[in-house]
Write a protein that holds these residues in place. Sequence first.
Motif, PDB file in Angstrom:
ATOM      1  N   SER A  55       0.866  -1.179   0.000  1.00  0.00           N
ATOM      2  CA  SER A  55       0.000   0.000   0.000  1.00  0.00           C
ATOM      3  C   SER A  55       0.899   1.223   0.000  1.00  0.00           C
ATOM      4  N   ILE A  56       0.379   2.350  -0.494  1.00  0.00           N
ATOM      5  CA  ILE A  56       1.163   3.579  -0.561  1.00  0.00           C
ATOM      6  C   ILE A  56       0.504   4.598   0.353  1.00  0.00           C
ATOM      7  N   GLU A  57       1.174   4.912   1.440  1.00  0.00           N
ATOM      8  CA  GLU A  57       0.665   5.867   2.430  1.00  0.00           C
ATOM      9  C   GLU A  57       1.795   6.838   2.739  1.00  0.00           C
ATOM     10  N   GLY A  94     -10.146  10.083  -1.799  1.00  0.00           N
ATOM     11  CA  GLY A  94      -8.709  10.179  -1.983  1.00  0.00           C
ATOM     12  C   GLY A  94      -7.933   8.882  -1.935  1.00  0.00           C
ATOM     13  N   PHE A 153      -3.785   7.687  -5.670  1.00  0.00           N
ATOM     14  CA  PHE A 153      -4.256   9.056  -5.532  1.00  0.00           C
ATOM     15  C   PHE A 153      -3.178  10.101  -5.425  1.00  0.00           C
ATOM     16  N   ASP A 154      -1.940   9.694  -5.092  1.00  0.00           N
ATOM     17  CA  ASP A 154      -0.913  10.734  -5.104  1.00  0.00           C
ATOM     18  C   ASP A 154      -0.266  10.839  -6.482  1.00  0.00           C
TER      19      ASP A 154
HETATM   20  C1  5HY Z   1      -3.971   4.995  -3.255  1.00  0.00           C
HETATM   21  N1  5HY Z   1      -2.373   4.678  -1.670  1.00  0.00           N
HETATM   22  O1  5HY Z   1      -4.814   5.472  -3.989  1.00  0.00           O
HETATM   23  C2  5HY Z   1      -3.182   5.754  -2.232  1.00  0.00           C
HETATM   24  C3  5HY Z   1      -4.030   6.433  -1.202  1.00  0.00           C
HETATM   25  C4  5HY Z   1      -3.177   7.138  -0.193  1.00  0.00           C
HETATM   26  O2  5HY Z   1      -1.970   2.490  -2.135  1.00  0.00           O
HETATM   27  N2  5HY Z   1      -3.529   3.710  -3.297  1.00  0.00           N
HETATM   28  C5  5HY Z   1      -2.576   3.539  -2.343  1.00  0.00           C
HETATM   29  O3  5HY Z   1      -3.326   6.884   0.996  1.00  0.00           O
HETATM   30  O4  5HY Z   1      -2.316   7.946  -0.592  1.00  0.00           O
END
Ligand code: 5HY
Length: 232
Positions: A43-45, A178, A75-76
């Motif tokens: 995941s991207i946080e 988002g 979303f980023d």
């Molecule tokens: C997203 N992170 O759209 C972003 C949301 C974030 O893994 N998919 C991810 O929290 O920035």
Amino acid sequence: MRILVVNPNTTASMTEKIGAAARRVASPGTEIVAVNPAAGPASIEGFYDEAMSLAGLLDTIRTADGFDAVVIACFDDTGLDAARCLTEKPVIGIGEAAYHYASMIANRFSVVTTLGRSVPALEHNLHRYGLMERCARVRASEVAVLDLEHPGSDACARISAEIGRAVAEDRAEAIVLGCAGMADLADALAREHGLPVLDGVTCAVGLAESMVRLGILTSRLGGYSPPPAHKR
Ligand code: 5HY
């Protein structure tokens, strides 16, 4: 037309959800190919995860062919500028697409994203796109990205509560969800709160299709010019 939809994180169930959301709005005759890199963050946080996902994302786009457009489904808008150097085909970030659509249907909108650590990256992009003035606030629902993959979690209820606060406190006239992992929640939340709730995957597919139809390609001059062969 064929649209490559890249989820820069490595969670296959989220890639499937993103692909399904894209196919729901794609026109007949548009083929959606949804993929994610084999290696990288699940995941991207925030900034660190974003940086760690770049190599996989760019490699996925660099090695893909036969596409008319690319959607970056995080979303980023992970690696958006670098990806535009790799192909003249339109490359659309789901954040950028949703912000532009929101600014065309509301005087002010709020963004409801996942964790607090994700907020600054989105704010930076809003400034970069010249749309911060139209965004009342970027809010964190404190729902982790991967909580969205557990149907039993209270993720939707917490996102809904944050939307309620955005309407009451920000005077938001529209909401942008988002995170790509929220793609399946937009319709129900819009009905529940009685205002437009935009999902970035949907907005990006619509924009990509229209750019392909209009024959709009990315400039090969200046900032998005292709990297020299020895650097590819
Ligand atoms: C997203 N992170 O759209 C972003 C949301 C974030 O893994 N998919 C991810 O929290 O920035």
